[in-house]
Scaffold this active site. Sequence first.
Site, PDB file in Angstrom:
ATOM      1  N   SER A  10      76.810  52.673  68.191  1.00  0.00           N
ATOM      2  CA  SER A  10      75.409  52.692  68.627  1.00  0.00           C
ATOM      3  C   SER A  10      74.590  51.525  68.095  1.00  0.00           C
ATOM      4  O   SER A  10      73.502  51.245  68.597  1.00  0.00           O
ATOM      5  CB  SER A  10      74.745  54.009  68.204  1.00  0.00           C
ATOM      6  N   SER A 131      87.729  46.863  57.716  1.00  0.00           N
ATOM      7  CA  SER A 131      87.645  46.910  56.262  1.00  0.00           C
ATOM      8  C   SER A 131      86.456  46.049  55.838  1.00  0.00           C
ATOM      9  O   SER A 131      85.380  46.126  56.426  1.00  0.00           O
ATOM     10  CB  SER A 131      88.970  46.422  55.660  1.00  0.00           C
ATOM     11  N   TYR A 145      81.821  51.952  47.612  1.00  0.00           N
ATOM     12  CA  TYR A 145      82.115  51.263  48.875  1.00  0.00           C
ATOM     13  C   TYR A 145      83.456  50.544  48.798  1.00  0.00           C
ATOM     14  O   TYR A 145      84.296  50.671  49.695  1.00  0.00           O
ATOM     15  CB  TYR A 145      80.994  50.267  49.187  1.00  0.00           C
TER      16      TYR A 145
END
Length: 272
Positions: A10, A131, A145
């Site tokens: 989106s 990645s 993260y």
Amino acid sequence: MKTILITGASGGLGKETALYFANHHWNVIATVITINEAEVFTGIESIWCYELDVTSQESIEKAKTAILQDHKTIDVIVNNAGIGYRSFVELSEDSKIDAIVDINWLGVVKMCRAFIPVFRQQNSGQFINISSIAGLVNLPLGSFYHSTKQAVESFSECMAYELMEFNISVCTVQFGNAPTNFQKNVVKSEPSNIASYNKMMDSISEILNKKSTKNANLTQDIVTKLFDIAENPAKNFRRYTIGFDANFMKYFRRFAGYRLFNAIIRRKVLGK
């Protein structure tokens, strides 16, 4: 026409990738977390939108059923959905850790698990797992993260061995900070009464925002490389590194070794 499925389509890189493939004569299956987000593709005939939450097996299966009713084959799946979480370990929150693990890593696992049977039955298919430079090196405030992106790297390489016999290609793609809304949407730990933490957060945030602005052409470079990868799938597992930042960090870390790399990062980034 070939067909590509893109998660998290989106906005940001997912949206740009969907539009690029659609403009280059591919059918695009764009998945969004809520169907209202599909409005960004209104009027584009070669883009089909489906509601899909990568954290929910039920949602994946429901979307999969609808997708396969509308599309006879899927040639490529880009596991793009992802979020950021920049926090000190001491100040981290369970709900935010769970969210980044569920989306960035387990989301990739669940999507692959759901669509491997489709690719196996077709005797063809390609997984492109997004990645990051975070999957190659370890940097300040990246505990969560980086962990998820390095998990994607290991998962993808291991899975590739399983799928070779079925003509299913697997690769990962790493890059640095692209000028999308990703950095703006990164969840950060709140300021605390620990002065050194606040200083480090401000420093890292400023560096990453500057990098995103500087890398003006990176998004286009990534999208065109994804198209090239999709058009020419590698037989064996591949890691594709895109952009100066990611390539520099990859080779610098490799040749410097972790001790020298760590010392330089401390000095350059943290002034230590």
